[in-house]
Design a protein around this motif. Structure first.
Motif, short mmCIF file in Angstrom:
data_model
loop_
_atom_site.label_atom_id
_atom_site.label_comp_id
_atom_site.label_asym_id
_atom_site.label_seq_id
_atom_site.Cartn_x
_atom_site.Cartn_y
_atom_site.Cartn_z
N VAL A 152 -2.70 0.79 -4.15
CA VAL A 152 -2.33 -0.50 -3.89
C VAL A 152 -1.19 -0.84 -5.17
CG1 VAL A 152 -4.17 -1.20 -2.36
CG2 VAL A 152 -4.08 -1.68 -4.90
N SER A 153 -0.15 -1.43 -4.71
CA SER A 153 0.66 -2.15 -5.65
C SER A 153 0.88 -3.50 -5.60
CB SER A 153 1.98 -1.06 -5.61
OG SER A 153 3.16 -1.73 -6.34
N THR A 181 -9.01 -6.31 0.97
CA THR A 181 -9.87 -5.32 1.42
C THR A 181 -9.01 -4.02 1.78
OG1 THR A 181 -11.20 -6.86 2.33
CG2 THR A 181 -11.50 -4.60 3.19
N VAL A 182 -9.47 -2.91 1.29
CA VAL A 182 -9.01 -1.74 1.61
C VAL A 182 -10.12 -1.02 2.53
CG1 VAL A 182 -7.24 -1.42 -0.09
CG2 VAL A 182 -9.56 -0.72 -0.66
N GLU A 183 -9.78 -0.26 3.45
CA GLU A 183 -10.76 0.35 4.10
C GLU A 183 -11.01 1.80 3.74
OE1 GLU A 183 -12.68 -1.36 6.59
OE2 GLU A 183 -11.40 -2.96 6.25
N GLN A 184 -10.57 2.22 2.88
CA GLN A 184 -10.70 3.55 2.40
C GLN A 184 -9.95 3.93 0.96
OE1 GLN A 184 -9.64 5.92 5.70
NE2 GLN A 184 -7.51 5.02 5.76
N VAL A 185 -10.24 4.84 0.34
CA VAL A 185 -9.34 5.02 -1.00
C VAL A 185 -7.96 4.86 -0.65
CG1 VAL A 185 -9.01 6.53 -2.90
CG2 VAL A 185 -11.21 6.59 -1.67
N VAL A 211 -4.82 -11.63 1.22
CA VAL A 211 -3.53 -11.17 1.06
C VAL A 211 -3.78 -9.72 1.63
CG1 VAL A 211 -3.65 -10.33 -1.37
CG2 VAL A 211 -1.26 -10.52 -0.38
N SER A 212 -2.83 -9.37 2.08
CA SER A 212 -2.96 -7.80 2.95
C SER A 212 -1.67 -7.01 2.72
CB SER A 212 -3.40 -7.79 4.45
OG SER A 212 -2.53 -8.67 5.14
N CYS A 213 -1.79 -5.80 2.66
CA CYS A 213 -0.61 -4.73 2.65
C CYS A 213 0.50 -5.16 3.13
CB CYS A 213 -1.28 -3.40 3.25
SG CYS A 213 -2.44 -2.60 2.18
N GLY A 214 1.68 -5.07 2.54
CA GLY A 214 3.01 -5.40 3.29
C GLY A 214 3.36 -6.85 3.47
N CYS A 252 0.98 -1.09 -0.17
CA CYS A 252 0.02 0.03 0.02
C CYS A 252 0.95 1.29 -0.02
CB CYS A 252 -0.89 0.06 1.28
SG CYS A 252 -1.86 -1.58 0.93
N VAL A 253 0.85 1.94 -0.95
CA VAL A 253 1.68 3.02 -1.18
C VAL A 253 1.08 4.48 -0.42
CG1 VAL A 253 2.86 4.57 -2.76
CG2 VAL A 253 2.36 2.26 -3.48
N GLY A 254 1.86 4.84 0.57
CA GLY A 254 1.57 6.08 1.16
C GLY A 254 0.34 5.79 2.07
N GLU A 255 -0.19 6.80 2.58
CA GLU A 255 -1.36 6.71 3.46
C GLU A 255 -2.61 6.96 2.78
OE1 GLU A 255 1.02 6.09 6.68
OE2 GLU A 255 -1.43 6.25 6.95
#
Length: 134
Positions: free
Chosen positions: A99-100, A92-96, A63-66, A32-35
């Motif tokens: 993702v990479s 799942t992403v909780e907000q906008v 799968v999740s960020c990182g 996940c790139v940036g906040e």
């Protein structure tokens, strides 16, 4: 090499596929790139249709960020994309969020796909989304 995209809050499917009929061991990395790019609004109760769609995604590993996921597509089912066998994962992403995904260090020429939760709409796909040098 990797590919990035901005996704709205929600649950999605990423598929690791082979170019043409290529199969083998793979490494999938999700970053996940940036906040987050915007704050979550107050959650509303989920509609029955949304609950049914979430149940569809629960058929798959996640799968999740990182996280790095390791797998093997040899003798796996062909669920998405090309005629090669593949693996699919929900995320799942909780907000906008930007993702990479990367499939660097995979042993075959990979093709990555991002689908909506019910696998009906391809939102993004990428051939050669990693350094394949074997």
């Amino acid at each position: 090499m990797s590919f990035s995209c901005e996704l709205d809050a929600g649950t999605y499917i990423v598929g690791v596929d082979g170019w043409s009929s290529h199969e083998g061991q793979f490494v999938l990395e999700m970053m996940c790139v940036g906040e987050a790019l915007e704050a979550l609004e107050e959650e509303e109760p989920k509609l029955e249709e949304e609950q049914e769609l979430e149940a569809v995604a629960q058929r798959f590993l996640s799968v999740s960020c990182g996280e790095n996921v390791f797998g093997n597509t040899i003798n796996a089912a062909d669920i998405v994309g090309n005629i090669a066998a593949d693996h699919v994962y929900e995320f799942t992403v909780e907000q906008v969020t930007s993702v990479s995904f990367s499939s660097c260090d995979s042993e075959f020429d990979t093709y990555l796909h991002i689908f909506d939760i019910n696998l009906e709409e391809s939102l993004r796909s990428c051939d050669d989304c990693g350094d394949y040098s074997r």
